[in-house]
Design a protein around this motif. Structure first.
Motif, mmCIF file in Angstrom:
data_model
loop_
_atom_site.group_PDB
_atom_site.id
_atom_site.type_symbol
_atom_site.label_atom_id
_atom_site.label_comp_id
_atom_site.label_asym_id
_atom_site.label_seq_id
_atom_site.Cartn_x
_atom_site.Cartn_y
_atom_site.Cartn_z
ATOM 1 N N CYS A 86 0.938 -1.232 -0.047
ATOM 2 C CA CYS A 86 0.143 0.150 -0.064
ATOM 3 C C CYS A 86 0.945 1.529 0.035
ATOM 4 C CB CYS A 86 -0.934 -0.249 1.261
ATOM 5 S SG CYS A 86 -2.216 -1.135 1.211
ATOM 6 N N ARG A 105 1.646 4.057 -3.246
ATOM 7 C CA ARG A 105 1.242 5.516 -3.199
ATOM 8 C C ARG A 105 2.226 6.514 -3.976
ATOM 9 N NH1 ARG A 105 -0.458 6.736 2.919
ATOM 10 N NH2 ARG A 105 -0.691 8.937 1.708
ATOM 11 N N GLN A 149 -4.878 1.683 -7.578
ATOM 12 C CA GLN A 149 -4.634 3.154 -7.408
ATOM 13 C C GLN A 149 -5.241 2.817 -5.816
ATOM 14 O OE1 GLN A 149 -3.807 5.956 -8.717
ATOM 15 N NE2 GLN A 149 -3.620 5.227 -10.817
ATOM 16 N N VAL A 150 -4.398 2.943 -4.906
ATOM 17 C CA VAL A 150 -5.033 2.891 -3.600
ATOM 18 C C VAL A 150 -5.864 4.054 -2.988
ATOM 19 C CG1 VAL A 150 -3.287 1.272 -2.743
ATOM 20 C CG2 VAL A 150 -2.663 3.897 -2.799
ATOM 21 N N SER A 151 -5.775 5.066 -4.127
ATOM 22 C CA SER A 151 -6.513 6.324 -3.633
ATOM 23 C C SER A 151 -8.059 6.181 -3.808
ATOM 24 C CB SER A 151 -6.143 7.565 -4.612
ATOM 25 O OG SER A 151 -6.278 7.188 -5.905
ATOM 26 N N ARG A 181 -10.478 5.895 -0.865
ATOM 27 C CA ARG A 181 -10.698 7.238 -0.359
ATOM 28 C C ARG A 181 -12.363 7.447 -0.969
ATOM 29 N NH1 ARG A 181 -5.668 10.825 -2.406
ATOM 30 N NH2 ARG A 181 -3.982 9.772 -0.985
ATOM 31 N N ALA A 191 -4.480 8.850 -12.423
ATOM 32 C CA ALA A 191 -5.156 8.760 -11.171
ATOM 33 C C ALA A 191 -6.524 8.955 -11.261
ATOM 34 C CB ALA A 191 -4.469 9.685 -10.357
ATOM 35 N N GLU A 192 -7.078 8.288 -10.410
ATOM 36 C CA GLU A 192 -8.902 8.387 -10.312
ATOM 37 C C GLU A 192 -8.921 9.847 -9.946
ATOM 38 O OE1 GLU A 192 -11.095 6.327 -11.171
ATOM 39 O OE2 GLU A 192 -9.162 4.818 -11.837
ATOM 40 N N PRO A 211 -11.844 12.425 -8.571
ATOM 41 C CA PRO A 211 -12.880 12.223 -7.466
ATOM 42 C C PRO A 211 -14.109 11.711 -8.096
ATOM 43 C CG PRO A 211 -11.755 14.447 -7.345
ATOM 44 C CD PRO A 211 -11.286 13.887 -8.583
#
Length: 525
Positions: free
Chosen positions: A249, A253, A261-263, A266, A513-514, A516
């Motif tokens: 993890c 990042r 994509q560990v984000s 969120r 990256a993703e 929001p």
């Protein structure tokens, strides 16, 4: 947002059928092999460890490589990975069926069982991503209800099919995958599913970390029943595996093109749905194992009859899955997920109260209710989680959810299996002492019996009545635990999910990256 090609209704149904046939093999093989284990061991002369790994190698490879398969699907292409996965799986199945007798048998069947798992891990995330991209958001609930309902139902077909095929030859349980694979390949070529993917470099460092972490910890869970929780090797495997996952993890990042994509965690609904899936998968896969054992040992059913016993569970599951999918499309995931967890908790609780009567007629409707609860929540929870990803990351999201599900299933088997063994050993020791046996001898005999737990082969006379009843009481404890677990799932879903329909997720940013993600249209916070 729908796929740009805008497939028509007939085309979408054809794609769905193709993907169901593709993944059918992976579901059947989760249970079909266990029925033939005694015959395989006898004919090939496998050691007890070898035959256990003939079952576990498949599940271990599947769990360890799901994240890799999801990432491959999103970066290389979903249709390509489904085709490769089907071919690898079918080829490995054929080679498992061709296992030679002699010294090479053990290494041969374990290696190709692991290759089967690798093929399944490559295929499944890509297949599910194709279904998700083919159907627009408001139609996915029904489509994936059918996908999970039929594919999940095949898990129950495995023991029945395996029971009949092994009457001919155990090798047929592997060869049955070949015609299924050919049908899947034909349907894929005819339907020509169109999806989008995003070429990107593979994160091999992340792959090594997550595969090692999941593999080590799942191996520890699998061996816990055999070695015992007091064995230091169990704690070392699980501890090292979890440590590697934590390192994974942190590494991800800071990786420009990460495996995961560990984000995405969120995004609250994605996180909550994965927690719900983790909790409920402690029950969903293990229930097949424990119910099958109960049917064979306590009720004296044959392996094939035990499979029919499980069909009652899937009778409720398949019907409720279709209703749950429609509820998802109409009003969002919270209602079917919460309702499903509650119904399943009640079903398992009522089922537990009947098992010691040793009469299936008093249990059947509670078995159906437990299955229906699972059907209501499983598809909507999985679909809602995957929907939270961007269109270019559906494979990755599927890889995450499937890793969570398989990880939890391994943990559930280990923990609930330990509970069952301890309860059975304790009750059987007491019963043997009551029969006049010295306590030390009774404890030793009960310990051996609780570890072997061989089926009754359909003959009630082959197992003493008090042994059957003791095993039923041990199963009752497990079912009560399952009811409690599902109640926890209901609480998590009730507190963590918000009501309302979900909006289309935002696309990935330029850096991969993703962005929001839009959650529910009504309320996100």
């Amino acid at each position: 947002m729908a796929v740009p090609a805008g497939p028509g209704a007939r085309s979408k149904r054809l794609v769905l059928a193709a993907m169901i046939f593709a993944v059918a093999m992976t579901f059947i093989d989760q249970t079909i092999v266990s029925i033939a284990v005694p015959q395989i061991q006898r004919e090939l002369g496998l050691s007890s460890t070898g035959v256990q790994w003939a079952v576990n190698a498949y599940l271990l490879a599947l769990a360890a490589l799901f994240a890799f398969g999801g990432r491959l699907a999103d970066t290389v292409g979903h249709r390509k990975m489904v085709l490769i996965g089907v071919i690898v799986f079918a080829g490995a199945s054929a080679l498992c069926g061709l296992t030679p007798k002699g010294a090479a048998a053990e290494a041969w069947i374990v290696a190709f069982r692991a290759l089967q798992g690798a093929g399944g891990a490559i295929m499944f995330p890509a297949a599910l991503a194709i279904v998700v991209q083919t159907y627009p958001l408001r139609e996915r609930g029904r489509a994936l209800a059918l996908f999970f309902g039929i594919a999940g139902g095949l898990t129950a077909v495995g023991p029945i099919l395996g029971g009949y095929l092994t009457q001919w030859t155990w090798r047929a349980i592997f060869w049955v995958n070949i015609p299924i694979a050919l049908i899947a390949l034909v349907l894929i070529v005819v339907s020509k599913p169109v999806t989008e993917h995003r070429p990107a470099p593979m994160d091999y460092r992340g792959l090594a970390l997550i595969a090692s972490g999941v593999g080590l910890s799942v191996f520890g869970f699998q061996q816990a029943l055999l070695w015992g929780w007091s064995n230091p090797g169990i704690g070392m495997c699980i501890g090292a595996g979890i440590l590697l996952l934590v390192v994974f993890c942190f590494v991800e990042r800071g990786t420009p093109s990460p495996l995961i994509q560990v984000s995405i965690f969120r995004v609250r609904p994605f996180l909550v749905e994965n927690v719900v899936l983790f909790v409920t998968m402690l029950v969903f896969v293990p229930v097949f194992f424990f119910a099958s054992e109960y049917a064979q040992i306590a009720l004296g059913k044959t392996a094939s009859q035990a499979g029919l016993y499980l069909l009652y569970f899937f009778l409720g599951f398949v019907v409720a899955a279709q209703i749950g999918g429609r509820m998802l499309d109409r009003g969002g995931a919270k209602r079917p997920v919460v309702l499903g967890c509650v119904l399943s908790a009640v079903g398992f609780f009522m089922w537990a109260g009947q098992v010691t009567k040793l009469e299936f007629s008093s249990q059947q409707w509670y078995v159906v209710l437990a299955g229906a609860g699972m059907g209501f929540m499983l598809g909507p929870a999985s679909t809602d989680a995957i929907n939270r990803a961007s269109r270019l990351s559906y494979g990755e999201a599927t890889g995450i959810t499937q890793t969570v599900r398989n990880y939890a299933a391994s943990l559930g088997l280990a923990i609930l299996g330990t509970i069952q063994v301890a309860q059975f050993r304790s009750r059987l020791t007491t019963s043997l002492v009551a029969q006049g046996m010295p306590h030390a001898q009774a404890a030793a005999l009960a310990g051996n019996a609780s570890q072997s737990q061989s089926g009754g082969g359909g003959s009630l006379a082959s197992i003493p009545a008090f042994v059957r009843l003791d095993f039923a009481y041990a199963t009752r404890t497990v079912l009560f635990a399952m009811a409690g677990i599902m109640a926890v799932g209901a609480i998590v879903a009730m507190l963590g999910l918000t009501r309302g329909l979900q909006a289309e997720p935002a696309e990935a940013g330029a850096d991969g990256a993703e962005a929001p993600v839009g959650g529910d249209e009504s309320a996100q916070h």
